[in-house]
Design an enzyme around this catalytic site. Structure first.
Site, PDB file in Angstrom:
ATOM      1  N   LYS A  13       0.863  -1.384  -0.270  1.00 26.41           N
ATOM      2  CA  LYS A  13       0.147  -0.126  -0.103  1.00 26.41           C
ATOM      3  C   LYS A  13       1.063   1.246  -0.047  1.00 26.41           C
ATOM      4  O   LYS A  13       0.390   2.189  -0.857  1.00 26.41           O
ATOM      5  CB  LYS A  13      -0.556  -0.390   0.957  1.00 26.41           C
ATOM      6  N   ARG A  88      -8.940   0.354   9.213  1.00 25.54           N
ATOM      7  CA  ARG A  88      -8.403  -1.028   9.290  1.00 25.54           C
ATOM      8  C   ARG A  88     -10.001  -2.034  10.495  1.00 25.54           C
ATOM      9  O   ARG A  88      -9.727  -2.896  10.599  1.00 25.54           O
ATOM     10  CB  ARG A  88      -7.357  -1.230  10.353  1.00 25.54           C
ATOM     11  N   ARG A 127      11.749  -5.051   5.228  1.00 20.36           N
ATOM     12  CA  ARG A 127      11.313  -4.114   4.579  1.00 20.36           C
ATOM     13  C   ARG A 127      12.507  -2.964   5.171  1.00 20.36           C
ATOM     14  O   ARG A 127      12.741  -3.241   6.314  1.00 20.36           O
ATOM     15  CB  ARG A 127       9.834  -3.133   5.587  1.00 20.36           C
ATOM     16  N   ARG A 159      11.520  -0.690  10.767  1.00 17.23           N
ATOM     17  CA  ARG A 159      10.462  -0.601  11.870  1.00 17.23           C
ATOM     18  C   ARG A 159      10.095  -1.169  13.028  1.00 17.23           C
ATOM     19  O   ARG A 159      11.187  -2.558  13.561  1.00 17.23           O
ATOM     20  CB  ARG A 159       9.425  -0.504  10.836  1.00 17.23           C
ATOM     21  N   ARG A 170       0.063  -9.261  13.460  1.00 18.83           N
ATOM     22  CA  ARG A 170      -0.472  -8.847  13.093  1.00 18.83           C
ATOM     23  C   ARG A 170      -1.230  -8.636  11.767  1.00 18.83           C
ATOM     24  O   ARG A 170      -2.209  -8.191  10.862  1.00 18.83           O
ATOM     25  CB  ARG A 170       0.782  -7.435  12.086  1.00 18.83           C
TER      26      ARG A 170
HETATM   27  P1  ADP Z   1       2.222  -1.472   3.372  1.00 14.78           P
HETATM   28  O1  ADP Z   1       2.140  -0.439   3.208  1.00 14.78           O
HETATM   29  O2  ADP Z   1       0.876  -2.589   2.372  1.00 14.78           O
HETATM   30  O3  ADP Z   1       2.786  -2.171   3.904  1.00 14.78           O
HETATM   31  P2  ADP Z   1       4.669  -1.266   1.946  1.00 14.78           P
HETATM   32  O4  ADP Z   1       4.557  -0.557   0.711  1.00 14.78           O
HETATM   33  O5  ADP Z   1       5.309  -1.034   3.238  1.00 14.78           O
HETATM   34  O6  ADP Z   1       3.789  -2.523   2.443  1.00 14.78           O
HETATM   35  O7  ADP Z   1       5.528  -3.167   0.964  1.00 14.78           O
HETATM   36  C1  ADP Z   1       5.892  -3.751   1.994  1.00 14.78           C
HETATM   37  C2  ADP Z   1       7.530  -4.430   2.172  1.00 14.78           C
HETATM   38  O8  ADP Z   1       7.011  -4.965   0.303  1.00 14.78           O
HETATM   39  C3  ADP Z   1       8.441  -3.197   1.189  1.00 14.78           C
HETATM   40  O9  ADP Z   1      10.178  -3.337   1.547  1.00 14.78           O
HETATM   41  C4  ADP Z   1       8.174  -3.643  -0.015  1.00 14.78           C
HETATM   42  O10 ADP Z   1       9.437  -2.387  -0.693  1.00 14.78           O
HETATM   43  C5  ADP Z   1       8.045  -4.567  -0.275  1.00 14.78           C
HETATM   44  N1  ADP Z   1       7.031  -3.950  -1.896  1.00 14.78           N
HETATM   45  C6  ADP Z   1       5.966  -3.607  -2.123  1.00 14.78           C
HETATM   46  N2  ADP Z   1       5.797  -3.742  -3.675  1.00 14.78           N
HETATM   47  C7  ADP Z   1       6.496  -5.236  -3.670  1.00 14.78           C
HETATM   48  C8  ADP Z   1       6.100  -5.263  -4.760  1.00 14.78           C
HETATM   49  N3  ADP Z   1       5.036  -5.452  -6.047  1.00 14.78           N
HETATM   50  N4  ADP Z   1       6.886  -6.282  -4.993  1.00 14.78           N
HETATM   51  C9  ADP Z   1       8.267  -6.533  -4.573  1.00 14.78           C
HETATM   52  N5  ADP Z   1       8.346  -5.998  -3.513  1.00 14.78           N
HETATM   53  C10 ADP Z   1       7.141  -5.690  -2.724  1.00 14.78           C
HETATM   54  P1  AMP Z   2       1.072   0.201   9.049  1.00 14.63           P
HETATM   55  O1  AMP Z   2       2.034   1.549   9.074  1.00 14.63           O
HETATM   56  O2  AMP Z   2      -0.228   0.621   8.393  1.00 14.63           O
HETATM   57  O3  AMP Z   2       1.004  -0.761   8.693  1.00 14.63           O
HETATM   58  O4  AMP Z   2       0.497   0.756  10.590  1.00 14.63           O
HETATM   59  C1  AMP Z   2       1.420   0.376  11.670  1.00 14.63           C
HETATM   60  C2  AMP Z   2       1.218   0.280  12.918  1.00 14.63           C
HETATM   61  O5  AMP Z   2      -0.004   1.916  13.030  1.00 14.63           O
HETATM   62  C3  AMP Z   2      -0.462  -0.904  12.840  1.00 14.63           C
HETATM   63  O6  AMP Z   2       0.309  -2.209  12.792  1.00 14.63           O
HETATM   64  C4  AMP Z   2      -0.988   0.201  14.367  1.00 14.63           C
HETATM   65  O7  AMP Z   2      -0.799  -1.277  15.173  1.00 14.63           O
HETATM   66  C5  AMP Z   2      -1.150   0.972  13.977  1.00 14.63           C
HETATM   67  N1  AMP Z   2      -2.173   1.959  13.049  1.00 14.63           N
HETATM   68  C6  AMP Z   2      -2.084   2.704  11.597  1.00 14.63           C
HETATM   69  N2  AMP Z   2      -3.487   2.371  11.331  1.00 14.63           N
HETATM   70  C7  AMP Z   2      -4.719   2.446  11.589  1.00 14.63           C
HETATM   71  C8  AMP Z   2      -5.523   2.350  12.167  1.00 14.63           C
HETATM   72  N3  AMP Z   2      -6.421   2.454  11.079  1.00 14.63           N
HETATM   73  N4  AMP Z   2      -6.432   2.201  12.292  1.00 14.63           N
HETATM   74  C9  AMP Z   2      -5.453   1.021  14.069  1.00 14.63           C
HETATM   75  N5  AMP Z   2      -4.106   1.681  14.480  1.00 14.63           N
HETATM   76  C10 AMP Z   2      -3.479   2.111  13.485  1.00 14.63           C
END
Ligand code: ADP
Ligand code: AMP
Length: 215
Positions: A13, A88, A127, A159, A170
């Site tokens: 995302k 969420r 990541r 992170r 998660r």
């Molecule tokens: P989200 O925001 O949904 O938690 P991220 O955008 O942070 O996910 O992506 C999670 C991890 O996967 C990051 O390390 C990112 O670089 C990698 N990633 C994201 N999209 C892809 C993809 N289409 N193919 C391979 N790796 C990806």
């Molecule tokens: P994310 O960066 O979206 O993976 O979010 C990291 C963490 O932030 C999650 O595991 C939750 O603890 C908190 N968080 C982010 N967005 C929300 C949401 N919409 N509702 C509740 N917790 C959230």
């Protein structure tokens, strides 16, 4: 255009949101980024949220609803916005409806990125992030210069919640509390499901094709 990026943690995302920001110029509203900024700055909100985030639990709905209400009313959202990581839960989705009704800016499309759990674990555990919100991966998407963000030049880091203990929880939390929203948006007729397993640019081209209908 008002876009919602939906999917489990690690689905891509944030990665796609950044590309959409560059392409369309709409702001990305990532609740995860907003919470992490508060944790870094040591605000009251950050201190309260950190305990939930470290365990991979959701931060309580009332906190998130307050954040999103204020953010969506800001001037830059008038041209469109990209929601990433919100809602969420069903109460968060209901609150969003009420806020968007009030400001007269409904969601045009919910992009649901589908990725299986095994791949999600690999993505999350590799990541790397920058405090500007840019997301990288040690193997599939490393920054051009070692540990330096391509976008802002900041230092990338892992992170605190991207660890083996938290990831399983998660994914569990996603399945129980967030996944029901797929039906919620399907019923509204605005959900489009995409194969998020493919490469970053392939997914992005797919998204652009879908959004072309709304431009
Ligand atoms: P989200 O925001 O949904 O938690 P991220 O955008 O942070 O996910 O992506 C999670 C991890 O996967 C990051 O390390 C990112 O670089 C990698 N990633 C994201 N999209 C892809 C993809 N289409 N193919 C391979 N790796 C990806
Ligand atoms: P994310 O960066 O979206 O993976 O979010 C990291 C963490 O932030 C999650 O595991 C939750 O603890 C908190 N968080 C982010 N967005 C929300 C949401 N919409 N509702 C509740 N917790 C959230």
């Amino acid at each position: 255009m008002n876009i919602m990026l939906f999917g489990p943690p690690g689905a891509g995302k944030g990665t796609q949101a950044k590309k959409l920001v560059d392409f369309y110029g709409f702001p990305q509203i990532s609740t995860g980024d907003i919470l992490r900024a508060n944790v870094r700055e040591g605000t009251e909100l950050g201190l309260a949220a950190k305990a939930y985030m470290d365990k991979g639990e959701l931060v309580p709905d009332d906190v998130l609803i307050g954040i999103i209400k204020n953010r969506l009313k800001e001037e830059d959202c008038k041209k469109g916005f990209i929601l990433d990581g919100y809602p969420r839960t069903v109460p968060q989705a209901d609150a969003l409806e009420a806020i968007l009704d009030e400001i007269g800016r409904p969601i045009d499309v919910v992009l649901n990125l589908e990725v299986h759990d095994e791949m999600l674990v690999g993505r999350i555990s590799g990541r790397l992030m920058c405090k500007c919100g840019a997301s990288y991966h040690i193997i599939s998407n490393p920054p051009k210069k070692d540990r330096i963000c391509d976008i802002c030049g900041g230092e990338v880091f892992q992170r605190a919640d991207d660890n083996a203990e938290t990831v399983d929880n998660r994914l569990d939390v996603y399945e129980k509390q967030t996944q029901p929203l797929i039906n919620y948006y399907k019923k509204k007729g605005i959900l489009v499901t995409l194969d998020g397993r493919r490469g970053i640019d392939v997914v992005f081209n797919n998204i652009k094709g879908i959004l072309a209908k709304f431009a």
